[in-house]
Design a protein around this motif. Structure first.
Motif, mmCIF file in Angstrom:
data_model
loop_
_atom_site.group_PDB
_atom_site.id
_atom_site.type_symbol
_atom_site.label_atom_id
_atom_site.label_comp_id
_atom_site.label_asym_id
_atom_site.label_seq_id
_atom_site.Cartn_x
_atom_site.Cartn_y
_atom_site.Cartn_z
ATOM 1 N N ALA A 40 23.673 36.094 -0.149
ATOM 2 C CA ALA A 40 22.872 35.016 0.684
ATOM 3 C C ALA A 40 23.439 34.453 2.009
ATOM 4 N N ASN A 41 23.228 33.596 2.902
ATOM 5 C CA ASN A 41 23.826 32.564 3.755
ATOM 6 C C ASN A 41 24.657 32.438 3.112
ATOM 7 N N GLY A 42 25.931 32.304 3.686
ATOM 8 C CA GLY A 42 27.091 31.914 3.231
ATOM 9 C C GLY A 42 27.618 32.278 2.527
ATOM 10 N N LYS A 45 30.086 37.837 4.656
ATOM 11 C CA LYS A 45 28.905 38.479 4.706
ATOM 12 C C LYS A 45 29.956 38.830 6.521
ATOM 13 N N SER A 46 29.026 37.408 7.389
ATOM 14 C CA SER A 46 29.738 37.888 8.704
ATOM 15 C C SER A 46 31.228 38.095 8.444
ATOM 16 N N SER A 47 32.221 36.494 7.531
ATOM 17 C CA SER A 47 33.216 36.666 7.954
ATOM 18 C C SER A 47 33.973 37.831 7.380
ATOM 19 N N LEU A 48 33.718 39.411 7.072
ATOM 20 C CA LEU A 48 33.586 40.335 6.170
ATOM 21 C C LEU A 48 34.131 41.074 7.400
#
Ligand code: ATP
Length: 240
Positions: A40-42, A45-48
């Motif tokens: 979900a949002n937050g 995913k992008s951090s990984l």
């Protein structure tokens, strides 16, 4: 850890100040494998992807591409090693043509040597871009711009390609067209790590999937098994 040319990370921890975004994440992608991370949002995913690409520092953990450690390498060295990221929002140069954008992806010495060959490969995988090669990128549709962004990342001659929510802002029809092209990219032998909120369409094209929740991997399986799992259907597929 992986002893082939794949991507693997183990126990990766990322925090923004006091705020933990990844709490010990381990993920693997083999060459020729399409792997999706759902969350979900937050969820983180992008951090990984950004940690793997060297764009945000990791506090702990190990990241390898084949035998090469990626931890602490600057982003351009990670691209040279063979790991490319298509960031959320695409990041293409709107005032340049399609082909100028593509050629900019071949900036490392290794990629420059294969520039013509890789350009031909990108055009064969995305035939729509051939007729648009001189078009200014910002005048293209969202789906076409996403293809340019993927093509540009492929021009760096990666072993593994990472994509951050490529379906964002695309209709279901354009998304399925884009995802079919990702299958073609995978079939050339590249490994793909795809981060998506669009669970149904991404699981339909993926080989394997991980479920990321609150900075932790809470499950992983073959994509077909995840699609058929009632708990996954309830949490990620709108209950259907
Ligand atoms: P989205 O789909 O919304 O992009 P995500 O799964 O990609 O979400 P991340 O963007 O990795 O999640 O964010 C994980 C957590 O870290 C969130 O709680 C987010 O608010 C926080 N976060 C992300 N980037 C930063 C930052 N630069 N500074 C502080 N906190 C951040």
């Amino acid at each position: 850890m992986s002893d082939d040319q794949g991507l693997s990370c183990r126990d990766v921890v990322v925090a923004y100040g006091q705020h933990p975004a990844l709490r010990g994440v381990s993920v693997q992608v083999a060459p020729g494998e399409l792997v999706v991370i759902l969350g979900a949002n937050g969820a983180g995913k992008s951090s990984l992807l950004n940690a793997l690409a060297g764009l945000v520092p990791s506090q702990q953990g190990e990241m390898l591409l084949g035998q090469q450690p990626l931890t602490d390498l600057p982003p351009h060295r990670i691209v040279e090693a063979g790991l490319a990221l298509v960031p959320e929002g695409r990041g293409i140069f709107g005032d340049l043509s399609v082909e100028e954008n593509l050629r900019l992806g071949a900036y490392s010495e290794r990629a420059r040597k294969q520039e013509q060959q890789n350009l031909a490969l990108v055009y064969s995988l995305f035939p729509k871009l051939v007729e648009r090669r001189r078009q200014i990128a910002r005048t293209m549709s969202g789906g076409e711009q996403q293809m340019v962004a993927i093509g540009r990342a492929m021009m760096s001659a990666p072993a593994i390609l990472m994509l951050d929510e490529p379906s964002l802002g695309l209709s279901p029809l354009l998304t399925s067209e884009l995802f079919r092209s990702l299958r073609r990219v995978r079939d050339t032998g590249l490994g793909i790590l795809l981060v998506e909120q669009n669970a149904r369409q991404s699981l339909a094209i993926a080989d394997r999937g991980y479920l990321l929740e609150n900075g932790e991997i809470i499950g992983s399986d073959q994509a077909a098994a995840l699609l058929a799992d009632p708990a996954v259907q309830h949490a990620y597929l709108g209950g259907a």
